[in-house]
Scaffold this active site. Structure first.
Site, PDB file in Angstrom:
ATOM      1  N   SER A 165       0.796  -1.217   0.000  1.00 39.06           N
ATOM      2  CA  SER A 165       0.000   0.000   0.000  1.00 39.06           C
ATOM      3  C   SER A 165       0.830   1.270   0.000  1.00 39.06           C
ATOM      4  O   SER A 165       1.990   1.270   0.393  1.00 39.06           O
ATOM      5  CB  SER A 165      -0.894  -0.018   1.236  1.00 39.06           C
ATOM      6  OG  SER A 165      -1.427   1.250   1.489  1.00 39.06           O
ATOM      7  N   GLY A 166       0.194   2.356  -0.404  1.00 33.68           N
ATOM      8  CA  GLY A 166       0.798   3.681  -0.359  1.00 33.68           C
ATOM      9  C   GLY A 166       0.645   4.335   1.004  1.00 33.68           C
ATOM     10  O   GLY A 166       1.088   5.458   1.205  1.00 33.68           O
ATOM     11  N   ASP A 167      -0.028   3.654   1.923  1.00 33.79           N
ATOM     12  CA  ASP A 167      -0.158   4.201   3.280  1.00 33.79           C
ATOM     13  C   ASP A 167      -0.138   3.029   4.259  1.00 33.79           C
ATOM     14  O   ASP A 167       0.319   1.938   3.906  1.00 33.79           O
ATOM     15  CB  ASP A 167      -1.430   5.057   3.385  1.00 33.79           C
ATOM     16  CG  ASP A 167      -1.290   6.174   4.405  1.00 33.79           C
ATOM     17  OD1 ASP A 167      -0.670   5.940   5.457  1.00 33.79           O
ATOM     18  OD2 ASP A 167      -1.804   7.280   4.170  1.00 33.79           O
ATOM     19  N   ASP A 168      -0.623   3.238   5.487  1.00 34.95           N
ATOM     20  CA  ASP A 168      -0.518   2.185   6.505  1.00 34.95           C
ATOM     21  C   ASP A 168      -1.201   0.880   6.047  1.00 34.95           C
ATOM     22  O   ASP A 168      -2.289   0.904   5.473  1.00 34.95           O
ATOM     23  CB  ASP A 168      -1.185   2.641   7.808  1.00 34.95           C
ATOM     24  CG  ASP A 168      -0.528   3.894   8.373  1.00 34.95           C
ATOM     25  OD1 ASP A 168       0.710   3.997   8.312  1.00 34.95           O
ATOM     26  OD2 ASP A 168      -1.262   4.770   8.862  1.00 34.95           O
TER      27      ASP A 168
END
Ligand SMILES: *[C@@H]1O[C@H](CO)[C@@H](O)[C@H](O)[C@H]1NC(C)=O
Ligand SMILES: *[C@@H]1O[C@H](CO)[C@@H](O)[C@H](O)[C@H]1NC(C)=O
Ligand SMILES: *[C@@H]1O[C@H](CO)[C@@H](O)[C@H](O)[C@H]1NC(C)=O
Ligand SMILES: *[C@@H]1O[C@H](CO)[C@@H](O)[C@H](O)[C@H]1NC(C)=O
Ligand SMILES: *[C@@H]1O[C@H](CO)[C@@H](O)[C@H](O)[C@H]1NC(C)=O
Length: 503
Positions: free
Chosen positions: A275-278
């Site tokens: 993912s691009g975040d958490d």
């Protein structure tokens, strides 16, 4: 004459020779095969007309269903172009009528099924076939505007209303979204672009958002390219999230994997997120709205989880944690090429608490931080936040971990006058990066500047034991094994039923 005598012998069974018996058996076998083939042919022909019985596929669920229907029964078209919003809505409305009569399962058959936002029902299963892809519409008008969550008081990305998520549900009980690893594709590209260009007037949709519901299962699916977060169970209890593959480009904004938000009794198991975040972000509301709503995330169990998140965390707690986060147990974790392992994010104005957090048995390779705590995380829903609302961060336990190719072991920053307390770290072995070897490589997105220390602790307190490299002096060295609960949560004991679906 010979023929005659043969005929005669047929009528006299006690004269049968072994040869004749085997001849007879062969005939019978051929006949049987013929009959069986005929049956198969009939059932195949039937399946084309009535969609019954082509293949019986097993799946695991909290409840099997008495009734079954197919999206095509409601005018669905799996051509990747035709909108199925109306078909999904008609199907769910129709099938919700049998909720009290054993419930229903809706099959999304092989094909590409374009749709806008649609809702689920109670005692209902959405089954996405292995070769089926639900394609999220890229039209804003396919996502009706809805009120912000009461515990947030505002859309996260813009004040006021927010876009509905692709698959939604409110006030439900016993709802399952599963499949044979079928796919839900958020087609988020257009949303990421608009977001970056500040062209959105409202908060982006999530892929799945279920509110105020109990006995929720999302499992055996591939979720990809959500406009924003992928799975957002909020104000829910008894939530099972298993065998999920969540894939988003690592350089797109806020594509968190799983965000349990003000939920009680949740288990996340055997899942993989890029993912691009958490990969997992545990939440419970934002500043005064979350404090007033007062719904914590509690009794969350994570087991068997792998993450790749170059820009963010394997597991983040916060930053919206104003309703409180307590009793989180996570084990069997793996992070690769991720910014941080376990991260606590909070700030002045958040209030609430993060406490009784237990993490053990983790492996991490190529990380910027293993442990990260930020007491200065910004972002407020409005100017109404209370600067005196300080979060309580306490009883945080990390043990039995190895990490390699790491820049910083622990960057733990509490809040001045509101120290984070009772932090315990034991049996953790970290190999720092070989700077020479990595010189030419870029492991992280963003620039790395200045000299980094393996540990940097401010406004925190606790103990450490068998930690390499040696922990900061704020974590006093002491012979200790950090705690991990020995009891088993009720949600961990829930056994899924083996059910079957005809497709
Ligand atoms: C919907 O439900 C009714 C029963 O309430 C049923 O008669 C009908 O066939 C169902 N299916 C469709 C496709 O409308
Ligand atoms: C959910 O239930 C609450 C309380 O019973 C009610 O106020 C609300 O309107 C319901 N929402 C929906 C979408 O059914
Ligand atoms: C499910 O599909 C994804 C995407 O094709 C794949 O990466 C993953 O390994 C599959 N998982 C299982 C359990 O089949
Ligand atoms: C220390 O952690 C490792 C995993 O990193 C584990 O295999 C080992 O059993 C732990 N040792 C103790 C004494 O708990
Ligand atoms: C250590 O952390 C503090 C507080 O976050 C920060 O101000 C300081 O620059 C850090 N020191 C180093 C050497 O990274």
């Amino acid at each position: 004459m010979n023929a005659m005598s043969n005929t005669t012998s047929y009528t006299k069974p006690h004269y049968f020779s072994i040869d004749l018996i085997s001849f007879f058996l062969q005939i019978m076998e051929k006949l049987l095969t013929f009959i069986l083939l005929g049956l198969v042919f009939v059932s195949t022909a039937e399946s084309r007309d009535h969609k019954s019985f082509k293949e019986q596929i097993p799946y695991s669920a909290i409840n099997c269903r008495k009734h079954i229907a197919y999206l095509t029964d409601f005018g669905g078209k799996g051509d990747g172009v035709t909108s199925n919003s109306a078909a999904f809505k008609a199907a769910v409305a129709n099938l919700s009528k049998v909720a009290s009569d054993g419930g229903a399962l809706l099959v999304v058959p092989p094909g590409k099924w374009l749709t806008g936002s649609f809702g689920l029902a109670s005692h209902f299963t959405l089954y996405i076939h292995q070769k089926a892809v639900i394609l999220a519409s890229q039209e804003e008008s396919d996502y009706p505007l809805i009120d912000p969550l009461p515990s947030y008081g505002s859309g996260r990305e813009a004040p006021g209303k927010r876009f509905s998520s692709l698959i939604v549900g409110t006030n439900l009980t016993d709802v399952v979204v599963t499949g044979g690893n079928g796919t839900i594709d958020g087609q988020g590209e257009i949303w990421w672009k608009k977001f970056k260009a500040k062209k959105l007037k409202h908060t982006r949709p999530y892929l799945i958002e279920i509110l105020h519901s109990t006995h929720l299962q999302i499992s055996d699916l591939t979720l990809t390219n959500s406009p924003s977060w992928h799975i957002h169970p909020t104000y829910c209890s008894n939530v099972i999230l298993e065998r999920l593959t969540i894939l988003a480009p690592v350089d797109v904004p806020n594509t968190d994997g799983i965000n349990p938000d003000s939920c009680t009794d949740t288990r996340i198991r055997d899942s993989y997120v890029v993912s691009g975040d958490d990969c997992i972000a545990v939440k419970s509301g934002w500043d005064h709205h979350g404090i007033n709503y007062a719904k914590p995330t509690q009794r969350l169990s994570i087991r068997g989880f792998t993450c790749i998140s170059p820009k963010s965390a394997l597991i983040a707690l916060g930053s919206e944690m104003s309703g409180g986060i307590r009793d989180v147990r996570a084990e069997g974790l793996r992070a690769l090429n991720s910014e941080s392992g376990i991260r606590i994010k909070t700030g002045v104005g958040r209030g609430g608490y993060v406490k009784d957090i237990y993490v053990r048995d983790a492996e991490m390779y190529t990380m910027k931080y293993v442990f990260w705590m930020n007491g200065d995380y910004g972002g407020h829903p409005d100017t109404g936040f209370d600067p005196k609302a300080l979060p309580e961060i306490t009883n945080i336990n990390y043990r039995d971990m190895v990490a390699k190719n790491v820049k910083i072991v622990g960057a733990l920053s509490g809040i001045k006058g509101d120290a984070f307390t009772n932090i315990c770290i034991s049996n953790v072995t970290v190999a720092l990066e070989n700077k020479e070897k990595n010189k030419e490589k870029r492991f992280f997105i963003g620039e790395e500047k200045g000299k980094k220390l393996p540990w940097n602790c401010t406004d925190v307190g606790g103990v450490s034991s068998k930690v390499t490299p040696k922990a900061c002096p704020e974590l006093v060295e002491k012979e200790v094994d950090c705690a991990f609960p020995t009891d088993t949560l009720a949600i961990d004991k829930v056994k899924l039923n083996q059910c079957f679906v005809n497709v």
